[in-house]
Scaffold this active site. Structure first.
Site, short mmCIF file in Angstrom:
data_model
loop_
_atom_site.label_atom_id
_atom_site.label_comp_id
_atom_site.label_asym_id
_atom_site.label_seq_id
_atom_site.Cartn_x
_atom_site.Cartn_y
_atom_site.Cartn_z
N CYS A 118 0.84 -1.20 0.00
CA CYS A 118 0.00 0.00 0.00
C CYS A 118 0.88 1.26 0.00
O CYS A 118 1.52 1.55 -0.99
CB CYS A 118 -0.97 -0.05 1.18
SG CYS A 118 -2.40 1.02 0.97
N HIS A 162 -3.43 -5.75 1.08
CA HIS A 162 -2.75 -5.95 2.36
C HIS A 162 -2.71 -7.43 2.76
O HIS A 162 -3.63 -7.90 3.43
CB HIS A 162 -3.49 -5.19 3.46
CG HIS A 162 -3.34 -3.71 3.39
ND1 HIS A 162 -2.34 -3.03 4.04
CD2 HIS A 162 -4.05 -2.76 2.74
CE1 HIS A 162 -2.44 -1.73 3.80
NE2 HIS A 162 -3.48 -1.53 3.01
N GLU A 195 -1.05 -8.75 5.06
CA GLU A 195 -0.97 -8.87 6.53
C GLU A 195 -2.35 -8.79 7.18
O GLU A 195 -2.50 -9.07 8.36
CB GLU A 195 -0.02 -7.80 7.10
CG GLU A 195 -0.61 -6.39 7.25
CD GLU A 195 -0.67 -5.59 5.94
OE1 GLU A 195 -0.47 -6.18 4.86
OE2 GLU A 195 -0.95 -4.37 6.01
#
Lengths: 227, 83
Positions: A86, A195, A197
Site C-alpha cells: 500500500c 494488504h 498482513e
C-alpha cells in the site's frame, strides 16, 4: 530469517506487519524508526501501509528521503527481499525501485474491501506457494491505488513478467492493466496495494495472505542453505 | 531574495478524475461552454542569499527531484525578486 519493518511518521500498518511475521512465521522481526539508515542486520524489509508524512505532496513522496531508504536501496541491491504494501508500494514507486506512479482512484473514493486477485506470477520469492493464476482474496484500503505507467513501461512489465497480482472483476481503482502488484526484473522487490498482513487468520475474512509470508521464508531458508 | 511560484499539473496524457468531476458539476450548473478542467498544485518557495542563476538551478532541481513526479506530472515556474 530476520525481518525489518521501517516505521515513518504516519505509518499505521506497521504493527499488523510485525504481527503477521510473528504469528505466521514465528521469525524475528523488528520495527526500525525511519531515522536509522542501516538495515544490514536484516534479511528482508517490509515497508508498511499508512499515510507516511500525511501523504503530503504525493503519497510516499517525502518518505523516500528518510535516512532509512538508503538501507532499503542497499538491501534491494544486495538481492534481499523488499516488499512495499500500500503506502510502501507508493514509496517504492517514488524512489524508482519500481517503475510507474500512483494516481488517485478513478472514482475519487477511498475503497476498503476484500478484493479478489489473480496471482499472475507465482515464480517470485513472494508468491512461490500460490498456484499460477490462482484466485485469492486480500483486503484493499486505499484512495490512491490507481497504478499508472506509460504504454512502453507496461509493455516492458509484461515482457519481463513483472506483473505479480491483478484485480479480478471490477477494477477497484482504475489501475493500468488491472495491476495490483508488480516486482522488479530481479524479482526481489515487490510492491502491492492489497494488504496480505490483513488476511492471515479466519476471523479476518481470508487467510490468503499467509502464503505470501511463507513464500518469503521459504526463499530465505533456501538461500541461506545455499550460502 | 527570490520567490519561485511553481505550478505542478498532471500530464495531458494522464486522466485527471478530479477535473472530470468538477467539469460535470460545472455542466450541471449550466456552464456548457466548459470543455475541460484540470486541477493542479501551486507552490511558493522563497530562496535567500542566491543569485538569479543559482535560484533557477536550485528550483529546477527541486522541481525534478521532489515537487513533481515526472512519470505523471509536468511543472513550470516563475522566479521573481522579492524584498
Amino acid at each position: 530469517m530476520r525481518f525489518a519493518v521501517p516505521i515513518f511518521p504516519g505509518s499505521n500498518c506497521d504493527i499488523d506487519c510485525i504481527k503477521a511475521v510473528e504469528d505466521v512465521l514465528g521469525e524475528p522481526v523488528s520495527p526500525v524508526w525511519h531515522q536509522e539508515s542501516d538495515l544490514s542486520g536484516y534479511d528482508a524489509v517490509i515497508l508498511p501501509g499508512g499515510f507516511s508524512y500525511g501523504d503530503y505532496l504525493r503519497s510516499g513522496a517525502l518518505a523516500q528521503f528518510s535516512p532509512i531508504m538508503k538501507g532499503v536501496v542497499k538491501a534491494a541491491q544486495e538481492g534481499k527481499l523488499v516488499i512495499g504494501i500500500c503506502n510502501g508500494f507508493q514509496m517504492l514507486l517514488e524512489m524508482g525501485l519500481l517503475p510507474g506512479a500512483m494516481l488517485q482512484n478513478d472514482h475519487l473514493k477511498f475503497r476498503c474491501d476484500i478484493q479478489e486477485l489473480t496471482v499472475s506470477l507465482n515464480e517470485t520469492p513472494f508468491t512461490s506457494l500460490y498456484e499460477q493464476n490462482e484466485s485469492i482474496r486480500i483486503p484493499i484500503a486505499h484512495g490512491q491505488g490507481n497504478y499508472f505507467c506509460d504504454d512502453k513501461t507496461r509493455q516492458e512489465l509484461e515482457e519481463h513478467d513483472q506483473i505479480v497480482f491483478r484485480y479480478q472483476g471490477e477494477n477497484p481503482n482504475g489501475s493500468t492493466a488491472a495491476i495490483a502488484g508488480i516486482c522488479n526484473r530481479e524479482r526481489n522487490v515487490l510492491g502491492m496495494m492489497p494488504h496480505p498482513e490483513r488476511a492471515i487468520v479466519e476471523w479476518m475474512g481470508s487467510v490468503d495472505g499467509v502464503r505470501l509470508f511463507q513464500s518469503m521464508l521459504k526463499h530465505g531458508e533456501e538461500n541461506h542453505g545455499a550460502a | 531574495m527570490y520567490k519561485a511560484i511553481i505550478d505542478v499539473t498532471l500530464k495531458q496524457s494522464v486522466l485527471d478524475p478530479q477535473g472530470v468531476a468538477v467539469k460535470g458539476s460545472l455542466h450541471s450548473l449550466g456552464y456548457e461552454s466548459v470543455s475541460d478542467v484540470r486541477i493542479g498544485k501551486r507552490m511558493e518557495v522563497i530562496l535567500e542569499s542566491v543569485t538569479l542563476a543559482e535560484a533557477e538551478r536550485d528550483i529546477e532541481e527541486i522541481c525534478k527531484k521532489v515537487l513533481s513526479n515526472p512519470v505523471i506530472e509536468d511543472f513550470s515556474y516563475q522566479l521573481e525578486e522579492v524584498a
